[in-house]
Write a protein that holds these residues in place. Structure first.
Motif, short mmCIF file in Angstrom:
data_model
loop_
_atom_site.label_atom_id
_atom_site.label_comp_id
_atom_site.label_asym_id
_atom_site.label_seq_id
_atom_site.Cartn_x
_atom_site.Cartn_y
_atom_site.Cartn_z
N THR A 11 -2.58 12.94 0.96
CA THR A 11 -2.81 14.03 1.91
C THR A 11 -2.04 15.25 1.44
N ALA A 12 -2.74 16.38 1.33
CA ALA A 12 -2.11 17.64 0.96
C ALA A 12 -1.82 18.43 2.22
N LEU A 13 -0.57 18.83 2.39
CA LEU A 13 -0.16 19.67 3.52
C LEU A 13 -0.17 21.12 3.08
N ARG A 36 0.86 -1.18 0.00
CA ARG A 36 0.00 0.00 0.00
C ARG A 36 0.90 1.24 0.00
N ILE A 37 0.57 2.22 -0.83
CA ILE A 37 1.37 3.44 -0.92
C ILE A 37 0.49 4.64 -0.60
N HIS A 38 0.84 5.32 0.48
CA HIS A 38 0.18 6.57 0.85
C HIS A 38 1.12 7.71 0.44
N THR A 39 0.56 8.81 0.01
CA THR A 39 1.38 9.93 -0.42
C THR A 39 0.98 11.19 0.33
N ILE A 40 1.99 12.02 0.58
CA ILE A 40 1.81 13.28 1.29
C ILE A 40 2.63 14.33 0.56
N GLY A 41 2.02 15.44 0.23
CA GLY A 41 2.74 16.48 -0.49
C GLY A 41 2.23 17.86 -0.11
N PHE A 42 3.04 18.84 -0.40
CA PHE A 42 2.67 20.22 -0.11
C PHE A 42 1.72 20.75 -1.16
N PHE A 43 0.59 21.29 -0.72
CA PHE A 43 -0.40 21.87 -1.61
C PHE A 43 0.24 22.96 -2.47
N GLN A 44 1.15 23.74 -1.87
CA GLN A 44 1.78 24.85 -2.57
C GLN A 44 2.70 24.40 -3.70
N ALA A 45 3.05 23.12 -3.75
CA ALA A 45 3.96 22.63 -4.80
C ALA A 45 3.28 22.56 -6.16
N GLY A 46 1.97 22.68 -6.17
CA GLY A 46 1.28 22.80 -7.45
C GLY A 46 0.45 21.59 -7.84
#
Length: 145
Positions: free
Chosen positions: A142-144, A113-123
């Protein structure tokens, strides 16, 4: 990114096994050779110290990170990918569809299973990539902010 990773390490339940892979121009695991550690207070403290010493340099070699994880670690069932940029190397964005296909092929038998988390500001491009990656592997995005 470091703050989020440090927070995540601290909330790991004691029964969880984990490791950390840093990826940019190079790959670096928490331990060499890479292996999973039980989330004891000592191991979480050592991992936190390692994370605090990381430097943001180079590129976002997402494909190499997954290649390294699948090649060097065999007994895991979940990956959390924290990323602050879309896949990028040698001055250009990497073709996201090709990376998605490569990860899907590498994960076909493991079924990790792969969960992803990234910065919303990254586009939007990063958000779309992380959302697609998580969706292909029964994970969540999940968008940070």
């Amino acid at each position: 990114m470091k703050e989020e990773l440090l927070r995540t390490i601290q909330i790991l339940p004691a029964h969880v096994n984990f490791t950390i892979l840093s990826f940019n121009t190079n790959l670096a695991f928490l331990d060499d050779p890479p292996h999973l550690l039980l989330a004891t207070p000592d191991n979480k403290a050592r991992a936190s110290k390692w994370v605090k010493e990381l430097k943001a340099v180079g590129e976002t070699s997402t494909d190499w990170a997954f290649d390294g994880a699948f090649e060097k670690l065999k007994e895991f069932d979940t990956i959390y990918l924290l990323s602050d940029g879309q896949p990028y190397r040698s001055g250009a964005h990497l073709p996201q569809e090709k990376i998605l296909e490569s990860i899907k092929a590498a994960n076909r038998f493991l079924k990790c299973r792969i969960h992803t988390i990234g910065f919303f500001q990254a586009g939007r491009n990063l958000q779309n990539f992380l959302r697609a990656l998580a969706g292909q592997h029964d994970g969540t995005y999940t968008a940070l902010k």
